[in-house]
Design an enzyme around this catalytic site. Sequence first.
Site, short mmCIF file in Angstrom:
data_model
loop_
_atom_site.label_atom_id
_atom_site.label_comp_id
_atom_site.label_asym_id
_atom_site.label_seq_id
_atom_site.Cartn_x
_atom_site.Cartn_y
_atom_site.Cartn_z
N THR A 196 0.89 -1.16 0.00
CA THR A 196 0.00 0.00 0.00
C THR A 196 0.93 1.21 0.00
O THR A 196 2.03 1.15 0.54
CB THR A 196 -0.93 0.06 1.23
OG1 THR A 196 -1.75 -1.09 1.24
CG2 THR A 196 -1.82 1.30 1.20
N VAL A 225 -12.86 -5.08 1.07
CA VAL A 225 -12.40 -3.69 1.04
C VAL A 225 -11.65 -3.40 2.34
O VAL A 225 -12.18 -3.64 3.42
CB VAL A 225 -13.57 -2.71 0.85
CG1 VAL A 225 -13.07 -1.27 0.92
CG2 VAL A 225 -14.28 -2.97 -0.47
N GLY A 226 -10.45 -2.89 2.22
CA GLY A 226 -9.67 -2.54 3.40
C GLY A 226 -9.86 -1.09 3.78
O GLY A 226 -10.87 -0.46 3.44
N ASP A 227 -8.87 -0.54 4.47
CA ASP A 227 -9.01 0.83 4.96
C ASP A 227 -8.64 1.89 3.94
O ASP A 227 -9.04 3.04 4.06
CB ASP A 227 -8.15 1.01 6.21
CG ASP A 227 -6.66 0.81 5.93
OD1 ASP A 227 -6.33 -0.06 5.10
OD2 ASP A 227 -5.83 1.49 6.54
N THR A 247 -0.85 2.46 6.24
CA THR A 247 -0.64 1.18 5.57
C THR A 247 -0.68 0.11 6.64
O THR A 247 -0.50 0.38 7.83
CB THR A 247 0.72 1.14 4.83
OG1 THR A 247 1.78 1.25 5.79
CG2 THR A 247 0.84 2.25 3.81
N GLY A 248 -0.88 -1.14 6.25
CA GLY A 248 -0.93 -2.22 7.22
C GLY A 248 -2.31 -2.85 7.28
O GLY A 248 -3.09 -2.76 6.33
N GLY A 250 -5.81 -3.37 7.37
CA GLY A 250 -6.92 -2.45 7.17
C GLY A 250 -8.08 -2.64 8.11
O GLY A 250 -8.70 -1.67 8.56
#
Length: 347
Positions: A196, A225-227, A247-248, A250
């Site tokens: 990311t 869907v992530g963050d 990043t990381g 989510g």
Amino acid sequence: MNSSRRKFFKKILGSAFILSTLPRITFSQQKRGGPIAVSSGNGLRATEKAMELLKAGADPLDAAIAGVNIVEDDPNDITVGLGGLPNEEGIVELDASVMHGPTHDAGAVASLRGIKNPSKVAKLVMTRSDHVLLVGEGALKFAKAHGFKEEDLLTEKARKIWLYWKETLSDKDDWFPPKDEEIEEEIRNYFRTHGTITCLALDAKGDLGGVTTTSGLAFKIPGRVGDSPIIGAGLYVDNDVGAAGSTGRGEANILNVGAHTVVELMRLGKTPEEACLETLERVVYTNKKQGYLHDEKGRPKFNLNFYAVRKDGLFGAASIWSGSKYAVNDGNTNKLLDCAYLFKRER
């Protein structure tokens, strides 16, 4: 709950009242202000490009987007754009969000297939629609209506990594992995890859812009869907205060609206680094309630990183675990710095 934790939550819960009574925030000018470009550890090229455009007078959001486009276009980065690792069915799905400080407007796309620059599409959602977030087929149709061309985003490198994951996922199916000596080292170590990219830009006038873009969790359930495309989680910009991106993991970030929390803590007087660390403490605290995501010492079994820049030009970043870096361009040097952290990674 100990007293320091109670004070932290009391401070967060009280922020809504504080925001309604505080005047416009002004920070001491210990720093010279902008231009500044801050990015994640894979963003040295992004901060270099963003600074080039900031010095030429570009809008900070345009500068940040142009920066991450370099990584989105790079097939060798397997976590962003073209060449990003696919979902469990071998299909690349991309997420991105943008936010513009001067207008406090934002745009985002999620589960976008076939378009390598989701950050550009996210900006079009912001400027050419009345919406903030478009997903899946709707996001693709919107992109194509604006002239984007579909292409296969699954590179040969990403396909080999996905196939190796599929072949080694279970010993109860009919998929067989290749012999050990036939496995390329890069494929064998795919699980060490994390990505990311976020990029935050502050111009000489004190205006802010930010973008976060990703191919998301490798081998995810289709549609996950992530963050990154969630305004307030993977990205938040307030032109009166500052900007933050992440990043990381989510899911952990979404549950704590991390980027927004970082900005609000900066509004209350925290430095960017302090705000990132305090937000991560909240993530660690809430994560303990989920049971399976922490070790015997109560520490998360994942990493999460926040990056922030304040309106006065002060910047910082922090991670749950040691070892992460972030990119900063202050107009004179473009370099990687160590993130602050909560826990030292054990060998």
